[in-house]
Design a protein around this motif. Structure first.
Motif, mmCIF file in Angstrom:
data_model
loop_
_atom_site.group_PDB
_atom_site.id
_atom_site.type_symbol
_atom_site.label_atom_id
_atom_site.label_comp_id
_atom_site.label_asym_id
_atom_site.label_seq_id
_atom_site.Cartn_x
_atom_site.Cartn_y
_atom_site.Cartn_z
ATOM 1 N N ALA A 221 54.414 25.625 41.521
ATOM 2 C CA ALA A 221 53.659 26.875 41.661
ATOM 3 C C ALA A 221 53.739 27.405 43.084
ATOM 4 O O ALA A 221 53.835 28.625 43.309
ATOM 5 C CB ALA A 221 52.198 26.655 41.261
ATOM 6 N N LEU A 222 53.714 26.502 44.076
ATOM 7 C CA LEU A 222 53.836 26.924 45.477
ATOM 8 C C LEU A 222 55.236 27.470 45.742
ATOM 9 O O LEU A 222 55.394 28.496 46.427
ATOM 10 C CB LEU A 222 53.525 25.760 46.406
ATOM 11 N N LEU A 223 56.235 26.810 45.205
ATOM 12 C CA LEU A 223 57.608 27.294 45.387
ATOM 13 C C LEU A 223 57.780 28.679 44.771
ATOM 14 O O LEU A 223 58.408 29.569 45.356
ATOM 15 C CB LEU A 223 58.598 26.310 44.757
ATOM 16 N N GLN A 224 57.193 28.880 43.600
ATOM 17 C CA GLN A 224 57.305 30.181 42.938
ATOM 18 C C GLN A 224 56.554 31.257 43.722
ATOM 19 O O GLN A 224 57.011 32.409 43.825
ATOM 20 C CB GLN A 224 56.756 30.090 41.517
ATOM 21 N N ALA A 278 41.099 23.566 62.651
ATOM 22 C CA ALA A 278 40.176 24.194 61.697
ATOM 23 C C ALA A 278 40.897 25.266 60.879
ATOM 24 O O ALA A 278 40.673 25.397 59.665
ATOM 25 C CB ALA A 278 38.991 24.797 62.439
ATOM 26 N N TYR A 279 41.768 26.025 61.515
ATOM 27 C CA TYR A 279 42.504 27.080 60.812
ATOM 28 C C TYR A 279 43.461 26.483 59.774
ATOM 29 O O TYR A 279 43.536 26.956 58.631
ATOM 30 C CB TYR A 279 43.291 27.927 61.809
ATOM 31 N N LEU A 280 44.179 25.426 60.164
ATOM 32 C CA LEU A 280 45.201 24.861 59.284
ATOM 33 C C LEU A 280 44.625 24.041 58.143
ATOM 34 O O LEU A 280 45.328 23.771 57.164
ATOM 35 C CB LEU A 280 46.166 23.981 60.097
ATOM 36 N N HIS A 281 43.366 23.633 58.246
ATOM 37 C CA HIS A 281 42.783 22.743 57.241
ATOM 38 C C HIS A 281 42.878 23.355 55.840
ATOM 39 O O HIS A 281 42.328 24.426 55.560
ATOM 40 C CB HIS A 281 41.308 22.467 57.567
ATOM 41 N N GLY A 282 43.618 22.677 54.973
ATOM 42 C CA GLY A 282 43.762 23.128 53.590
ATOM 43 C C GLY A 282 44.844 24.154 53.362
ATOM 44 O O GLY A 282 45.121 24.510 52.216
ATOM 45 N N LEU A 283 45.461 24.673 54.430
ATOM 46 C CA LEU A 283 46.473 25.715 54.281
ATOM 47 C C LEU A 283 47.864 25.119 54.105
ATOM 48 O O LEU A 283 48.114 23.956 54.419
ATOM 49 C CB LEU A 283 46.464 26.646 55.496
ATOM 50 N N ARG A 334 43.064 18.022 45.257
ATOM 51 C CA ARG A 334 43.125 19.179 44.357
ATOM 52 C C ARG A 334 41.962 20.105 44.676
ATOM 53 O O ARG A 334 40.812 19.682 44.651
ATOM 54 C CB ARG A 334 43.057 18.711 42.905
ATOM 55 N N TYR A 335 42.242 21.367 44.979
ATOM 56 C CA TYR A 335 41.181 22.306 45.349
ATOM 57 C C TYR A 335 41.701 23.732 45.186
ATOM 58 O O TYR A 335 42.912 23.962 45.021
ATOM 59 C CB TYR A 335 40.731 22.058 46.792
ATOM 60 N N THR A 336 40.790 24.677 45.240
ATOM 61 C CA THR A 336 41.157 26.093 45.151
ATOM 62 C C THR A 336 40.793 26.780 46.460
ATOM 63 O O THR A 336 39.688 26.603 46.980
ATOM 64 C CB THR A 336 40.429 26.777 43.979
ATOM 65 N N LEU A 337 41.727 27.542 47.001
ATOM 66 C CA LEU A 337 41.533 28.234 48.275
ATOM 67 C C LEU A 337 42.318 29.539 48.245
ATOM 68 O O LEU A 337 43.479 29.561 47.798
ATOM 69 C CB LEU A 337 42.003 27.341 49.428
ATOM 70 N N ARG A 338 41.681 30.607 48.686
ATOM 71 C CA ARG A 338 42.315 31.928 48.707
ATOM 72 C C ARG A 338 42.880 32.314 47.344
ATOM 73 O O ARG A 338 43.952 32.923 47.240
ATOM 74 C CB ARG A 338 43.425 31.987 49.761
ATOM 75 N N GLY A 339 42.172 31.911 46.301
ATOM 76 C CA GLY A 339 42.575 32.301 44.955
ATOM 77 C C GLY A 339 43.713 31.495 44.360
ATOM 78 O O GLY A 339 44.170 31.803 43.252
ATOM 79 N N ARG A 340 44.178 30.462 45.084
ATOM 80 C CA ARG A 340 45.262 29.622 44.562
ATOM 81 C C ARG A 340 44.767 28.193 44.372
ATOM 82 O O ARG A 340 44.081 27.652 45.237
ATOM 83 C CB ARG A 340 46.461 29.596 45.519
ATOM 84 N N GLU A 341 45.133 27.559 43.255
ATOM 85 C CA GLU A 341 44.835 26.139 43.066
ATOM 86 C C GLU A 341 45.865 25.333 43.841
ATOM 87 O O GLU A 341 47.076 25.578 43.734
ATOM 88 C CB GLU A 341 44.880 25.756 41.580
ATOM 89 N N ARG A 342 45.384 24.391 44.626
ATOM 90 C CA ARG A 342 46.265 23.596 45.485
ATOM 91 C C ARG A 342 46.275 22.143 45.019
ATOM 92 O O ARG A 342 45.266 21.605 44.579
ATOM 93 C CB ARG A 342 45.798 23.635 46.940
ATOM 94 N N PHE A 343 47.428 21.504 45.187
ATOM 95 C CA PHE A 343 47.578 20.074 44.925
ATOM 96 C C PHE A 343 48.187 19.424 46.149
ATOM 97 O O PHE A 343 49.045 20.010 46.810
ATOM 98 C CB PHE A 343 48.500 19.830 43.718
ATOM 99 N N GLY A 344 47.774 18.207 46.435
ATOM 100 C CA GLY A 344 48.425 17.463 47.497
ATOM 101 C C GLY A 344 49.890 17.261 47.150
ATOM 102 O O GLY A 344 50.236 17.075 45.973
#
Length: 511
Positions: A221-224, A278-283, A334-344
Motif C-alpha cells: 500500500a505504501l509503494l502504491q 518528534a517530527y519523524l515519529h511515525g512518519l 500498526r497504526y493510522t496517521l494522516r488518514g493512512r493505515e501504517r504497518f511496521g
C-alpha cells in the motif's frame, strides 16, 4: 575438485591446528589418536610449530582450525599463515582442511577458506573437499574422519560424494523460511505474536540468545501511494527494495536540498534533534516527500539512487534449535496517521505478507549461557523481551542443565498481557524455574515494574547474587538498564551493578 591418488608413501603425517576456544585443538588431538592413522605416525602440532619451508614431497598436512574475528587466523596460526603466503610452490604436499566456524559471523570460516586457497595456489594437492563446519561440527567430523582414513589408504574415490559445507546466509543471500504458525499471545493492543519458522534444509545453525535478521518486504500500500504521488506506476518496482521508513540524516539533507525546504533544513540542525525526532515519529518517506518536496524536485531515478537498500530488522530468537524450527516473539506495529493505515516494515511483512520470510542468523555470544559451572541465573524480561529468555530456558532443558533459575517478567495487565503464561507457570510448577515473579504495571493504582519486584524480593535476590549468578536482561533500552542498575545497587550496595558488569555477569539485549 577431484581426489588425488595417495598410493605414494606418506613420509610425514602432520595434524596441524589453530584454535581460540580449544575446539579445533581437541579435534586435532582426537584425530592424532585415531587408530586408522597410527600406521602413519601422526604428529599433532599448532600451526605455528610447523616449518612451512620444510614441507615437501611425501608430507600430508591435515589442517583443523577455527577462524578468529572477521576471518583472521587464530593467534597460534598467524605466523604459519604468513609464512605460507610467502612460500614458493609446494607441489609435493598433500593436504585436507577442516574448518570450524559460525554462520552468525559475516566471514564464515574465513580463515580456513583462505588457507585452502593459499595451499591450492602453491600447487599443494587436496585429498578431500574442504569442510566448512558450523556449531554442529561434531556431526561433520564423524562423517569426515572415516573417509579421510579411506583416502589415506589409497581409495581415491572415497570422498567423491562428501560435501560437508554449511551455507552462510546474509543480507544478499537470505534463506526463505516458511512461516508455519502465527499465534497471538495477548488480548490488548499493540498485539504480541508468537511466530514459528521452518528452516529445514537451510543448514542454518543458531544458539539460544542469537539474533534473527529479517530482510523485509515493503508494504504494497505504501509503494502504491508513492507511485500515485509520482503519477508513475514504475515507482512500485523502483522503490520495492529501498528503505522507506528509517531515513538517515544524509537522505533527509538531500531531500531538503532538492526540495528547497528551509523547514527541513532547520530541523536537521544539531540543536533541533529533539524537534526532528518528534517530527519523524511515525512518519515514512511519503510523508517527508509530501511535506518538503514535489515529484519534479526529487525525480524518481534520483530518489532510488539516494535511498539505501531496505535495512534488515533484527529479532532475538525465542527458541533453542530443534526439529528445524525457529521461534520469534514480536510486537506488531500498526497504526493510522494522516488518514493512512501504517504497518511496521518487519511486522507488516511477517504478519500480513506471504507464507515465507527471508532470514539469516547472527551470533550473539554476549547473550549465550555461561560456559561450565552451575551459577544461578536471574532472567529479567519486559514485554516481548521475554523472547530470548524462552530460548535460554529451552536450551537448559535440552542440555540437561538443572541449574537454579529465577525469572522476572513485566508487562501491563496480568489478564491480557501475560505472554507465555502457561509455559512459564508449568516450568514453575515442575521446578524448572526456582521462582517466577511478575510485575504488571497497570493492575494497581501505583505502577509496579520489574525493578520494584526485585527490591521486594531483596533477600532472595541478594542470596542469588552472592552465589555468583549471571543476570540476563532483555527489553526496552530507554529505561530498563538504568532501572535495573538502581535495583541491583539497592540490593547489593552502591556500585554492585558495575561490579557485576566488570565480572562479565550481566548480559543485556536492549532494543
Amino acid at each position: 575438485m577431484n581426489a588425488i591418488p595417495t598410493r605414494r608413501p606418506i613420509s610425514r603425517l602432520l595434524v596441524g591446528f589453530a584454535s581460540e576456544s580449544g575446539n579445533a585443538r581437541a579435534l586435532a588431538q582426537r584425530l592424532g589418536a585415531d587408530p586408522d592413522l597410527q600406521p602413519h605416525g601422526p604428529q599433532v602440532l599448532p600451526f605455528n610449530d610447523i616449518d612451512v619451508a620444510g614441507l615437501g614431497h611425501g608430507d600430508v598436512l591435515l589442517a583443523i582450525s577455527s577462524s578468529f574475528g572477521d576471518g583472521e587466523p587464530p593467534a597460534n596460526g598467524e605466523r604459519f599463515f604468513e609464512s605460507l603466503r610467502q612460500a614458493p610452490a609446494l607441489p609435493g604436499l598433500r593436504y585436507a582442511v577442516f574448518g570450524l566456524g559460525d554462520t552468525g559471523y559475516p566471514s564464515f570460516c574465513g580463515f580456513t577458506k583462505a588457507l585452502d586457497a593459499a595451499l591450492s595456489d602453491r600447487q599443494a594437492q587436496p585429498l578431500l573437499h574442504r569442510v566448512d563446519a558450523d556449531l554442529g561440527y561434531e556431526q561433520f567430523f564423524q562423517q569426515w574422519r572415516p573417509v579421510l582414513g579411506q583416502v589415506l589408504d589409497g581409495d581415491v574415490t572415497a570422498d567423491q560424494d562428501l560435501r560437508l559445507q554449511v551455507t552462510a546466509y546474509g543480507e544478499d543471500n537470505a534463506f526463505a523460511a516458511g512461516i508455519v504458525e502465527r499465534r497471538r499471545l495477548n488480548h490488548s493492543t499493540p498485539a504480541a505474536w508468537h511466530l514459528q519458522l521452518d528452516i529445514a534444509g537451510s543448514g542454518m545453525a543458531y544458539r539460544a540468545g542469537d539474533t534473527l535478521h529479517l530482510v523485509a518486504e515493503n508494504d504494497p500500500a505504501l509503494l502504491q501511494a508513492l507511485a500515485s504521488w509520482y503519477g508513475d506506476s514504475s515507482a512500485v518496482d523502483a522503490l520495492r527494495d529501498r528503505e522507506l521508513r528509517l531515513l538517515s540524516k544524509g537522505v533527509l539533507r538531500e531531500l531538503a536540498r532538492l526540495g528547497g525546504s528551509d523547514v527541513l533544513k532547520s530541523l536537521l540542525k544539531i540543536s533541533q534533534k529533539r524537534e526532528l525526532d518528534a517530527y519523524l515519529h511515525g512518519l515514512d518517506l511519503l510523508d517527508v516527500l509530501q511535506d518538503h518536496a514535489t515529484p519534479q524536485s526529487v525525480p524518481l531515478a534520483r530518489l532510488r539512487e539516494l535511498l539505501s537498500p531496505c535495512l534488515p530488522r533484527a529479532y532475538s530468537i525465542a527458541s533453542h534449535p530443534r526439529d528445524d524450527q525457529l521461534s520469534l516473539c514480536v510486537r506488531e506495529v500498526r497504526y493510522t496517521l494522516r488518514g493512512r493505515e501504517r504497518f511496521g516494515t518487519a511486522t507488516g511483512s511477517l504478519l500480513h505478507g506471504g507464507d515465507t520470510a527471508r532470514v539469516y542468523c547472527r551470533s550473539n555470544p554476549g547473550f549465550h549461557l555461561p560456559e561450565g559451572g552451575n551459577a544461578p541465573l536471574l532472567l529479567v524480561g519486559t514485554g516481548t523481551g521475554i523472547a530470548p529468555l524462552m530460548g535460554l530456558m529451552q536450551e537448559l532443558q535440552a542440555t540437561g542443565d538443572a541449574r537454579e533459575v529465577h525469572l522476572v517478567f513485566g508487562e501491563k495487565h496480568r489478564e491480557h498481557d501475560f505472554l507465555y503464561r502457561e509455559q512459564l507457570q508449568d516450568w514453575q510448577a515442575r521446578g524448572v524455574l526456582a521462582s517466577l515473579h511478575t510485575a504488571f504495571s497497570r493492575d494497581a493504582a501505583q505502577k509496579v515494574y520489574v525493578q520494584h519486584v526485585l527490591q521486594q524480593q531483596a533477600t532472595q535476590m541478594r542470596d542469588v547474587l552472592a552465589r555468583g549468578s549471571h543476570i540476563y536482561l532483555c527489553g526496552n533500552k530507554s529505561h530498563l538498564e538504568g532501572a535495573m542498575r538502581e535495583a541491583i545497587d539497592a540490593i547489593g550496595g552502591e556500585g554492585h551493578w558495575d561490579a557485576l558488569r566488570g565480572e562479565g555477569r550481566t548480559h543485556c539485549e536492549l532494543y
